[in-house]
Enzyme design. Structure first.
Site, short mmCIF file in Angstrom:
data_model
loop_
_atom_site.label_atom_id
_atom_site.label_comp_id
_atom_site.label_asym_id
_atom_site.label_seq_id
_atom_site.Cartn_x
_atom_site.Cartn_y
_atom_site.Cartn_z
N ASN A 87 1.20 -2.33 14.62
CA ASN A 87 0.92 -0.90 14.73
C ASN A 87 -0.45 -0.68 15.35
O ASN A 87 -1.38 -1.47 15.11
CB ASN A 87 0.96 -0.26 13.34
CG ASN A 87 2.36 -0.30 12.74
OD1 ASN A 87 3.34 -0.08 13.44
ND2 ASN A 87 2.46 -0.60 11.45
N HIS A 100 -3.13 -7.14 13.10
CA HIS A 100 -2.24 -8.01 12.33
C HIS A 100 -0.83 -7.88 12.87
O HIS A 100 -0.43 -6.82 13.34
CB HIS A 100 -2.27 -7.64 10.85
CG HIS A 100 -2.13 -6.18 10.56
ND1 HIS A 100 -3.19 -5.29 10.68
CD2 HIS A 100 -1.05 -5.43 10.18
CE1 HIS A 100 -2.77 -4.07 10.38
NE2 HIS A 100 -1.48 -4.13 10.08
P1 AMP Z 1 -0.46 -1.37 8.93
O1 AMP Z 1 0.06 -0.12 8.24
O2 AMP Z 1 0.33 -1.79 10.11
O3 AMP Z 1 -1.94 -1.24 9.20
O4 AMP Z 1 -0.24 -2.54 7.89
C1 AMP Z 1 -1.13 -2.84 6.86
C2 AMP Z 1 -0.36 -3.66 5.87
O5 AMP Z 1 -1.29 -4.32 5.03
C3 AMP Z 1 0.58 -2.85 4.96
O6 AMP Z 1 1.90 -3.32 5.11
C4 AMP Z 1 0.01 -3.10 3.56
O7 AMP Z 1 1.02 -3.20 2.60
C5 AMP Z 1 -0.74 -4.41 3.75
N1 AMP Z 1 -1.85 -4.62 2.85
C6 AMP Z 1 -2.87 -3.77 2.56
N2 AMP Z 1 -3.72 -4.34 1.70
C7 AMP Z 1 -3.24 -5.58 1.44
C8 AMP Z 1 -3.68 -6.66 0.62
N3 AMP Z 1 -4.81 -6.57 -0.11
N4 AMP Z 1 -2.94 -7.79 0.59
C9 AMP Z 1 -1.81 -7.87 1.32
N5 AMP Z 1 -1.35 -6.90 2.12
C10 AMP Z 1 -2.05 -5.76 2.18
#
Ligand code: AMP
Length: 114
Positions: A87, A100
């Site tokens: 994203n 990511h």
């Molecule tokens: P995005 O919305 O593409 O920025 O994705 C961010 C992702 O990070 C989401 O799917 C969240 O669930 C995940 N996320 C946020 N904090 C953590 C964390 N501490 N450990 C693992 N995943 C996380």
């Protein structure tokens, strides 16, 4: 970056279920999985968005995708099929500003995405 949650995971300041790491990248399980397999692959280098990728990052981004493929293979979803999502900026739903790849699989995916 000190206020970046993914940098804190890299620095082991907050816990995560890390399943792979090397000199350049880290992979860990998404805390809020959207599929039976939902793993994130991130570079150690803090790059806020896809738009911030520079020429000098070409090898890093190639490596990021190769690690995503390895994880899909290791988790047994490569042949069945999987999705890689990245994203970029608010309307895409980006919430963490450290690039990511989401590796999603283990169920039938649909199109168009939500
Ligand atoms: P995005 O919305 O593409 O920025 O994705 C961010 C992702 O990070 C989401 O799917 C969240 O669930 C995940 N996320 C946020 N904090 C953590 C964390 N501490 N450990 C693992 N995943 C996380």
């Amino acid at each position: 970056m000190s206020d970046c949650i993914f940098c804190k995971i890299i620095d082991k300041k907050i816990p995560a279920r890390i399943i792979y790491e090397d000199e350049h990248v880290l992979a860990f399980e998404d805390v809020n999985p959207q599929a039976p397999v939902h793993t994130l692959v991130i570079p150690r280098k803090h790059i806020p968005t896809l738009l911030d990728i520079k020429e000098e990052d070409n090898n890093l981004i190639g490596h990021l995708v190769k690690v995503a493929n390895k994880i899909a293979n290791d988790k047994g979803i490569a042949k069945r099929g999987f999705r890689i999502v990245a994203n970029c900026n608010p309307e895409s739903g980006q919430t963490v500003y450290h690039i990511h790849l989401h590796i999603l699989g283990g169920r039938q995916m649909h199109w168009p995405p939500g």
